[in-house]
Design an enzyme around this catalytic site. Structure first.
Site, PDB file in Angstrom:
ATOM      1  CG  ASP A  40     -22.614  78.687 -53.200  1.00 47.05           C
ATOM      2  OD1 ASP A  40     -23.596  79.417 -53.425  1.00 47.05           O
ATOM      3  OD2 ASP A  40     -22.688  77.474 -52.934  1.00 47.05           O
TER       4      ASP A  40
ATOM      5  CG  HIS B 229     -24.176  72.715 -51.815  1.00 45.60           C
ATOM      6  ND1 HIS B 229     -22.890  73.016 -52.174  1.00 45.60           N
ATOM      7  CD2 HIS B 229     -24.888  73.849 -52.040  1.00 45.60           C
ATOM      8  CE1 HIS B 229     -22.817  74.270 -52.583  1.00 45.60           C
ATOM      9  NE2 HIS B 229     -24.027  74.799 -52.520  1.00 45.60           N
ATOM     10  CD  GLU B 230     -28.732  74.085 -52.150  1.00 45.88           C
ATOM     11  OE1 GLU B 230     -28.808  75.173 -51.527  1.00 45.88           O
ATOM     12  OE2 GLU B 230     -28.116  73.971 -53.225  1.00 45.88           O
TER      13      GLU B 230
ATOM     14  CG  HIS C 282     -25.918  77.322 -48.874  1.00 46.40           C
ATOM     15  ND1 HIS C 282     -24.836  78.154 -48.861  1.00 46.40           N
ATOM     16  CD2 HIS C 282     -25.894  76.689 -50.080  1.00 46.40           C
ATOM     17  CE1 HIS C 282     -24.180  78.031 -50.019  1.00 46.40           C
ATOM     18  NE2 HIS C 282     -24.803  77.135 -50.771  1.00 46.40           N
TER      19      HIS C 282
HETATM   20  C1  NHX Z   1     -23.318  72.173 -63.894  1.00 43.51           C
HETATM   21  N1  NHX Z   1     -24.819  72.999 -62.203  1.00 43.51           N
HETATM   22  O1  NHX Z   1     -23.130  73.322 -64.256  1.00 43.51           O
HETATM   23  C2  NHX Z   1     -24.465  71.868 -62.986  1.00 43.51           C
HETATM   24  C3  NHX Z   1     -25.676  71.432 -63.786  1.00 43.51           C
HETATM   25  C4  NHX Z   1     -23.657  72.654 -55.599  1.00 43.51           C
HETATM   26  C5  NHX Z   1     -25.654  71.352 -55.214  1.00 43.51           C
HETATM   27  N2  NHX Z   1     -22.566  71.209 -64.291  1.00 43.51           N
HETATM   28  O2  NHX Z   1     -24.864  76.806 -54.790  1.00 43.51           O
HETATM   29  O3  NHX Z   1     -26.593  74.237 -58.822  1.00 43.51           O
HETATM   30  O4  NHX Z   1     -23.163  72.788 -60.715  1.00 43.51           O
HETATM   31  O5  NHX Z   1     -26.751  76.503 -53.005  1.00 43.51           O
HETATM   32  C6  NHX Z   1     -27.006  81.235 -60.542  1.00 43.51           C
HETATM   33  C7  NHX Z   1     -27.558  80.293 -59.679  1.00 43.51           C
HETATM   34  C8  NHX Z   1     -23.670  78.038 -61.906  1.00 43.51           C
HETATM   35  C9  NHX Z   1     -25.888  80.920 -61.299  1.00 43.51           C
HETATM   36  C10 NHX Z   1     -26.997  79.020 -59.613  1.00 43.51           C
HETATM   37  C11 NHX Z   1     -24.217  79.294 -61.985  1.00 43.51           C
HETATM   38  C12 NHX Z   1     -25.339  77.419 -60.317  1.00 43.51           C
HETATM   39  C13 NHX Z   1     -26.180  75.991 -56.582  1.00 43.51           C
HETATM   40  C14 NHX Z   1     -23.599  75.746 -61.075  1.00 43.51           C
HETATM   41  C15 NHX Z   1     -25.918  73.607 -56.093  1.00 43.51           C
HETATM   42  N3  NHX Z   1     -26.921  76.245 -54.308  1.00 43.51           N
HETATM   43  N4  NHX Z   1     -24.445  74.707 -59.115  1.00 43.51           N
HETATM   44  C16 NHX Z   1     -25.923  76.389 -55.158  1.00 43.51           C
HETATM   45  C17 NHX Z   1     -25.524  74.511 -58.362  1.00 43.51           C
HETATM   46  C18 NHX Z   1     -24.096  73.398 -61.140  1.00 43.51           C
HETATM   47  C19 NHX Z   1     -24.220  77.095 -61.079  1.00 43.51           C
HETATM   48  C20 NHX Z   1     -25.330  79.641 -61.223  1.00 43.51           C
HETATM   49  C21 NHX Z   1     -25.892  78.698 -60.388  1.00 43.51           C
HETATM   50  C22 NHX Z   1     -25.054  72.387 -56.116  1.00 43.51           C
HETATM   51  C23 NHX Z   1     -25.371  74.747 -56.887  1.00 43.51           C
HETATM   52  C24 NHX Z   1     -24.523  74.680 -60.545  1.00 43.51           C
HETATM   53 ZN    ZN Z   2     -24.571  76.711 -52.796  1.00 40.83          ZN
END
Ligand code: NHX
Ligand code: ZN
Length: 251
Positions: free
Chosen positions: A210, A135-136, A139
């Protein structure tokens, strides 16, 4: 001319607000608050000076390696309070490492901590770690290859703040969003989800943030910035003061 004051009284009334948009218009009529001074977030030069002030005021001993102009460039959009915080955090990090003076690296670390949230310890399975990595990488690749977007600063799969992984650009100071840049931002924001789909042929909930970003940009482009070829230069936003019910239907 405010009620209760004679023009001969040597009294100056000063008010400040973060929400000029919701002020009672009566306050803004001529003869009330006559001068309106907009205090924007500091620009790159302002940020450098503010950093200098906090370093002096808090008597933080700084190393010769510290380049305030470089630090200031790397934190567009930070407020005075954010910058004060950064100085504090850098001093704490330096103390923890027994540095006599705060180094440039201490400042850089403080900056990252404030911008991404603290690193967190989390048990993550190998399978999920692989999804996060792709995923990263999605990006990061787009950030690197799409010229219209800002350069890539950092990519990590160490959990930071609310994210399981983060890809960070080094944003340029900009006042205007070109359509090109909007489209590039949307492509970069979707890069994570696209990589997941390509590699695993599966979608996860992780891309929620995203998708929120992409939706917000698209909505701004069409409803406020007149960037839709079909709808043209029309303001469809009606954000404030409109009939509460009609708002969403209009959209
Ligand atoms: C959950 N977190 O909520 C888990 C723990 C797709 C690899 N069940 O897009 O971390 O799924 O590029 C601000 C910043 C929600 C607000 C990050 C609100 C992340 C972050 C959900 C990476 N990186 N998703 C990303 C991620 C998640 C989330 C946020 C936020 C993943 C993705 C969080
Ligand atoms: Zn992302």
């Amino acid at each position: 001319g405010l009620d209760g004051f004679e023009s001969t009284d040597a009294i100056i009334v000063i008010g400040a607000t973060n929400r000029p948009d919701v002020l009672d218009p009566a306050l803004l009529r001529p003869g009330r608050f006559d001068r309106h001074i907009v205090v924007d977030q500091p620009d790159v030069i302002g940020r450098e000076k503010i950093l200098g002030i906090h370093i002096r005021n808090q008597k933080v001993p700084v190393d010769d390696s510290v380049k305030l102009d470089e630090l200031s460039k790397g934190v567009p959009g930070m407020s005075g309070a954010d910058l004060a915080n950064m100085v504090n955090e850098a001093a704490l990090l330096a103390a923890r490492k027994n540095h006599e003076n705060v180094t440039h690296l201490d400042f850089e670390e403080a900056k990252e901590k404030l911008m991404m949230g603290a690193k967190r310890h989390m048990v993550i399975s190998d399978d999920e770690r692989e999804i996060i990595a792709y995923h990263e990488a999605g990006h990061a690749m787009l950030m690197e290859y799409i010229e219209e977007f800002d350069p890539l600063l950092k990519v990590t799969i160490l959990p930071q703040g609310r994210g399981l992984g983060v890809t960070m650009p080094l944003p340029e100071e900009r006042k205007l969003m070109s359509k090109q840049f909007c489209l590039a931002s949307m492509a970069v924001a979707l890069g994570g989800r696209v990589a997941e789909k390509l590699i695993f042929d599966e979608l996860t909930s992780g891309a929620s943030n995203d998708i929120e970003k992409v939706t917000a940009i698209a909505r701004h482009m069409v409803c406020e910035w007149g960037m839709s070829e079909k709808l043209g230069a029309t303001a469809l936003g009606e954000k404030e003061g409109e009939v509460f019910l009609g708002k969403d239907i209009g959209h």
